[in-house]
Write a protein that holds these residues in place. Structure first.
Motif, PDB file in Angstrom:
ATOM      1  N   CYS A   1      37.855  69.504 -38.927  1.00 13.09           N
ATOM      2  CA  CYS A   1      37.749  69.366 -37.472  1.00 13.09           C
ATOM      3  C   CYS A   1      38.653  68.275 -36.898  1.00 13.09           C
ATOM      4  CB  CYS A   1      36.307  69.094 -37.073  1.00 13.09           C
ATOM      5  SG  CYS A   1      35.722  67.437 -37.477  1.00 13.09           S
ATOM      6  N   GLY A   2      39.077  67.328 -37.718  1.00 18.47           N
ATOM      7  CA  GLY A   2      40.006  66.304 -37.248  1.00 18.47           C
ATOM      8  C   GLY A   2      39.370  65.161 -36.491  1.00 18.47           C
ATOM      9  N   ILE A   3      38.047  65.097 -36.429  1.00 12.32           N
ATOM     10  CA  ILE A   3      37.377  63.970 -35.767  1.00 12.32           C
ATOM     11  C   ILE A   3      37.451  62.742 -36.666  1.00 12.32           C
ATOM     12  CG2 ILE A   3      35.117  63.106 -34.972  1.00 12.32           C
ATOM     13  CD1 ILE A   3      34.493  65.973 -34.067  1.00 12.32           C
ATOM     14  N   ASP A   4      37.700  61.591 -36.070  1.00 12.20           N
ATOM     15  CA  ASP A   4      37.892  60.357 -36.844  1.00 12.20           C
ATOM     16  C   ASP A   4      36.535  59.787 -37.264  1.00 12.20           C
ATOM     17  OD1 ASP A   4      39.103  58.180 -38.049  1.00 12.20           O
ATOM     18  OD2 ASP A   4      39.208  57.018 -36.199  1.00 12.20           O
ATOM     19  N   ALA A   5      35.905  60.452 -38.227  1.00  9.51           N
ATOM     20  CA  ALA A   5      34.562  60.076 -38.668  1.00  9.51           C
ATOM     21  C   ALA A   5      34.613  59.090 -39.820  1.00  9.51           C
ATOM     22  CB  ALA A   5      33.783  61.314 -39.085  1.00  9.51           C
ATOM     23  N   GLU A   6      33.606  58.234 -39.864  1.00 15.29           N
ATOM     24  CA  GLU A   6      33.417  57.335 -41.001  1.00 15.29           C
ATOM     25  C   GLU A   6      32.312  57.923 -41.879  1.00 15.29           C
ATOM     26  OE1 GLU A   6      34.310  53.240 -40.951  1.00 15.29           O
ATOM     27  OE2 GLU A   6      32.200  52.699 -41.267  1.00 15.29           O
ATOM     28  N   LEU A   7      32.599  58.103 -43.153  1.00 13.99           N
ATOM     29  CA  LEU A   7      31.664  58.735 -44.076  1.00 13.99           C
ATOM     30  C   LEU A   7      31.162  57.713 -45.086  1.00 13.99           C
ATOM     31  CD1 LEU A   7      30.240  61.177 -45.346  1.00 13.99           C
ATOM     32  CD2 LEU A   7      32.385  61.711 -46.545  1.00 13.99           C
ATOM     33  N   LEU A   8      29.839  57.502 -45.079  1.00 17.70           N
ATOM     34  CA  LEU A   8      29.198  56.606 -46.036  1.00 17.70           C
ATOM     35  C   LEU A   8      28.431  57.426 -47.063  1.00 17.70           C
ATOM     36  CD1 LEU A   8      29.914  54.313 -44.073  1.00 17.70           C
ATOM     37  CD2 LEU A   8      27.581  53.437 -44.389  1.00 17.70           C
ATOM     38  N   ASP A   9      28.708  57.166 -48.334  1.00 16.31           N
ATOM     39  CA  ASP A   9      27.939  57.723 -49.441  1.00 16.31           C
ATOM     40  C   ASP A   9      26.884  56.679 -49.804  1.00 16.31           C
ATOM     41  OD1 ASP A   9      26.893  58.690 -51.788  1.00 16.31           O
ATOM     42  OD2 ASP A   9      28.797  58.757 -52.877  1.00 16.31           O
ATOM     43  N   LEU A  10      25.616  56.989 -49.535  1.00 18.70           N
ATOM     44  CA  LEU A  10      24.562  55.996 -49.748  1.00 18.70           C
ATOM     45  C   LEU A  10      24.368  55.670 -51.229  1.00 18.70           C
ATOM     46  CD1 LEU A  10      21.886  57.160 -47.155  1.00 18.70           C
ATOM     47  CD2 LEU A  10      23.778  55.548 -46.865  1.00 18.70           C
ATOM     48  N   ARG A  11      24.573  56.632 -52.111  1.00 18.73           N
ATOM     49  CA  ARG A  11      24.478  56.498 -53.571  1.00 18.73           C
ATOM     50  C   ARG A  11      23.061  56.236 -54.065  1.00 18.73           C
ATOM     51  NH1 ARG A  11      29.908  53.461 -55.725  1.00 18.73           N
ATOM     52  NH2 ARG A  11      29.055  51.637 -54.635  1.00 18.73           N
ATOM     53  N   SER A  12      22.328  55.362 -53.410  1.00 17.04           N
ATOM     54  CA  SER A  12      20.894  55.245 -53.692  1.00 17.04           C
ATOM     55  C   SER A  12      20.176  55.151 -52.358  1.00 17.04           C
ATOM     56  CB  SER A  12      20.582  54.028 -54.574  1.00 17.04           C
ATOM     57  OG  SER A  12      20.763  52.819 -53.875  1.00 17.04           O
ATOM     58  N   ILE A  13      19.024  55.811 -52.264  1.00 18.80           N
ATOM     59  CA  ILE A  13      18.258  55.741 -51.012  1.00 18.80           C
ATOM     60  C   ILE A  13      17.167  54.682 -51.100  1.00 18.80           C
ATOM     61  CG2 ILE A  13      18.839  58.085 -50.340  1.00 18.80           C
ATOM     62  CD1 ILE A  13      16.089  58.992 -51.252  1.00 18.80           C
ATOM     63  N   VAL A  14      16.776  54.307 -52.318  1.00 18.36           N
ATOM     64  CA  VAL A  14      15.935  53.129 -52.559  1.00 18.36           C
ATOM     65  C   VAL A  14      16.456  52.478 -53.833  1.00 18.36           C
ATOM     66  CG1 VAL A  14      13.630  52.231 -53.021  1.00 18.36           C
ATOM     67  CG2 VAL A  14      13.897  54.216 -51.512  1.00 18.36           C
ATOM     68  N   PRO A  15      17.016  51.285 -53.750  1.00 21.52           N
ATOM     69  CA  PRO A  15      17.215  50.469 -52.549  1.00 21.52           C
ATOM     70  C   PRO A  15      18.305  51.053 -51.642  1.00 21.52           C
ATOM     71  CG  PRO A  15      18.254  49.434 -54.446  1.00 21.52           C
ATOM     72  CD  PRO A  15      17.498  50.608 -54.978  1.00 21.52           C
ATOM     73  N   LEU A  16      18.181  50.769 -50.359  1.00 18.17           N
ATOM     74  CA  LEU A  16      19.080  51.314 -49.344  1.00 18.17           C
ATOM     75  C   LEU A  16      19.991  50.216 -48.815  1.00 18.17           C
ATOM     76  CD1 LEU A  16      19.734  53.797 -47.493  1.00 18.17           C
ATOM     77  CD2 LEU A  16      18.072  52.831 -45.878  1.00 18.17           C
ATOM     78  N   ASP A  17      21.260  50.539 -48.685  1.00 19.85           N
ATOM     79  CA  ASP A  17      22.236  49.580 -48.164  1.00 19.85           C
ATOM     80  C   ASP A  17      22.219  49.613 -46.639  1.00 19.85           C
ATOM     81  OD1 ASP A  17      24.318  47.851 -47.723  1.00 19.85           O
ATOM     82  OD2 ASP A  17      25.761  48.893 -49.003  1.00 19.85           O
ATOM     83  N   ILE A  18      21.161  49.067 -46.060  1.00 20.86           N
ATOM     84  CA  ILE A  18      21.008  49.121 -44.607  1.00 20.86           C
ATOM     85  C   ILE A  18      22.067  48.288 -43.911  1.00 20.86           C
ATOM     86  CG2 ILE A  18      19.317  47.233 -44.598  1.00 20.86           C
ATOM     87  CD1 ILE A  18      19.453  50.337 -42.265  1.00 20.86           C
ATOM     88  N   GLU A  19      22.571  47.259 -44.563  1.00 18.86           N
ATOM     89  CA  GLU A  19      23.608  46.430 -43.944  1.00 18.86           C
ATOM     90  C   GLU A  19      24.884  47.240 -43.712  1.00 18.86           C
ATOM     91  OE1 GLU A  19      21.860  45.500 -46.617  1.00 18.86           O
ATOM     92  OE2 GLU A  19      20.617  43.903 -45.772  1.00 18.86           O
ATOM     93  N   ALA A  20      25.274  48.060 -44.695  1.00 22.11           N
ATOM     94  CA  ALA A  20      26.472  48.886 -44.534  1.00 22.11           C
ATOM     95  C   ALA A  20      26.269  49.923 -43.442  1.00 22.11           C
ATOM     96  CB  ALA A  20      26.816  49.563 -45.858  1.00 22.11           C
ATOM     97  N   ILE A  21      25.075  50.513 -43.384  1.00 19.95           N
ATOM     98  CA  ILE A  21      24.773  51.497 -42.351  1.00 19.95           C
ATOM     99  C   ILE A  21      24.846  50.859 -40.965  1.00 19.95           C
ATOM    100  CG2 ILE A  21      22.953  52.975 -41.405  1.00 19.95           C
ATOM    101  CD1 ILE A  21      21.965  53.360 -44.320  1.00 19.95           C
ATOM    102  N   GLU A  22      24.213  49.711 -40.828  1.00 23.09           N
ATOM    103  CA  GLU A  22      24.180  49.025 -39.534  1.00 23.09           C
ATOM    104  C   GLU A  22      25.583  48.652 -39.068  1.00 23.09           C
ATOM    105  OE1 GLU A  22      21.980  45.122 -37.527  1.00 23.09           O
ATOM    106  OE2 GLU A  22      21.551  45.701 -39.595  1.00 23.09           O
TER     107      GLU A  22
END
Length: 335
Positions: A237-258
């Motif tokens: 689609c060409g939208i300039d999206a940022e893609l995060l691979d969480l890799r683990s959901i617990v523990p969760l990297d909430i800092e990277a998400i935020e």
């Protein structure tokens, strides 16, 4: 390496390095597992380190908890994640609570490996994605790799962790990444940079997300197979999206998400499991709580259907690139 080979390498490295590591499960010994992840390990390390178990998931996990409490580091395999429910009481009532319950005297350093998710036409009892169930249980960690390189490093860290880890292996990624449609699948990891896996021991920290693609327009949160489906959609689609691979959901990297959502102002959560009660609901709530004043559009969820797993409509059930592209268009148009 394929993901199968990378997981096999991780298990071999830990069996060689740590005499307390052992593994058992249905068909994982002589046969090498239904997906060949444990191929050759019994022959190399012997019957006491890699052996078959009866079809009794509760017994497999109960035995692993006892082994872990007395100093071993067992890596039990549940042949399919769908079959883990007979062992759920052992995981919830025993493994997850053992450290707290014993005042730190005992722990359950077990890593429960299990193939999960759909894409192999396995039907309703071989294709489900139950990660949200485990994420809800305090005391369990839940890890879901998306590449061979990550799979090995995360599995080594999981085995070395002193708490119980549910290690879910996306079956669609075992031999190569899929973008979500059977006529556009990549049948091999050959040439993929994440398939360059060292033979030796290395670790990736649990709870640390990876930025697969940087962007400014919208944040996409994904894990497992959906990382590759999302990347295909972004490229299409060409939208300039940022893609995060969480890799683990617990523990969760909430800092990277935020940090990512505050930068882009938009967020889409993308997972294979059913929408209602899925882990995307927790992610949506966390983003809302932490990033509300930075959001320029409602948080979207693109997920599987809220139905029993539909074998006959498997590829329609999966949230593919087309559904994600529509969601990206909606959040970009929101005012």
């Amino acid at each position: 390496m394929t993901m199968i080979q990378a997981l096999n390498s991780a298990l071999a490295n830990k069996l060689e390095q740590d005499p307390d590591v052992l593994m058992f499960g249905q068909d994982i010994g002589y046969f090498g597992g239904v997906f060949r992840v444990t191929d050759g390990l019994q022959e190399r390390f012997g019957l006491q380190r890699c052996f078959d178990a009866p079809i009794a998931e509760g017994g497999i996990i109960a035995a692993a908890i006892g082994m872990g409490a007395f100093g071993l580091r067992p890596v039990p395999e549940i042949q399919f994640a769908d079959y883990i429910l007979p062992a759920f009481d052992q995981l919830v009532s025993e493994a997850a609570r053992l450290r707290y319950r014993s005042g730190g005297e005992f722990s359950a350093p077990i890593t429960v490996r299990s193939p999960y998710g759909g894409g192999i036409f396995g039907g309703q009892t071989h294709s489900q994605s139950p990660e949200a169930i485990f994420a809800h249980i305090t005391g369990l960690k839940t890890v879901i790799p998306s590449t061979p390189y990550d799979a090995k490093g995360l599995l080594v860290s999981a085995i070395e962790d002193d708490d119980p880890v549910i290690f879910l292996e996306p079956k669609r990624l075992y031999n190569g990444p899929f973008n979500g449609r059977p006529d556009q699948k990549v049948a091999s990891w050959h040439g993929h940079p994440a398939a360059e896996v060292p033979d030796g021991l290395y670790r990736l920290p649990l709870g640390k997300a990876a930025t697969i693609r940087s962007g400014e327009a919208v944040t996409i949160l994904a894990y497992g197979t959906m990382v590759h489906v999302a990347l295909s959609a972004i490229e299409e689609c060409g939208i300039d999206a940022e893609l995060l691979d969480l890799r683990s959901i617990v523990p969760l990297d909430i800092e990277a998400i935020e940090a990512s959502v505050k930068k882009t102002g938009r967020c889409i959560i993308f997972h294979e499991a059913s929408r209602f009660g899925g882990f995307g609901g927790e992610l949506s709530a966390l983003v809302q709580e932490r990033c509300f004043y930075h959001l320029e559009a409602p948080v979207e969820r693109v997920c599987g259907w809220d139905t029993p797993y539909p074998h006959a409509f498997e590829w329609d059930y999966f949230p593919g690139p087309a559904r994600l592209i529509k969601a990206m268009s909606r959040v970009m148009e929101a005012r």
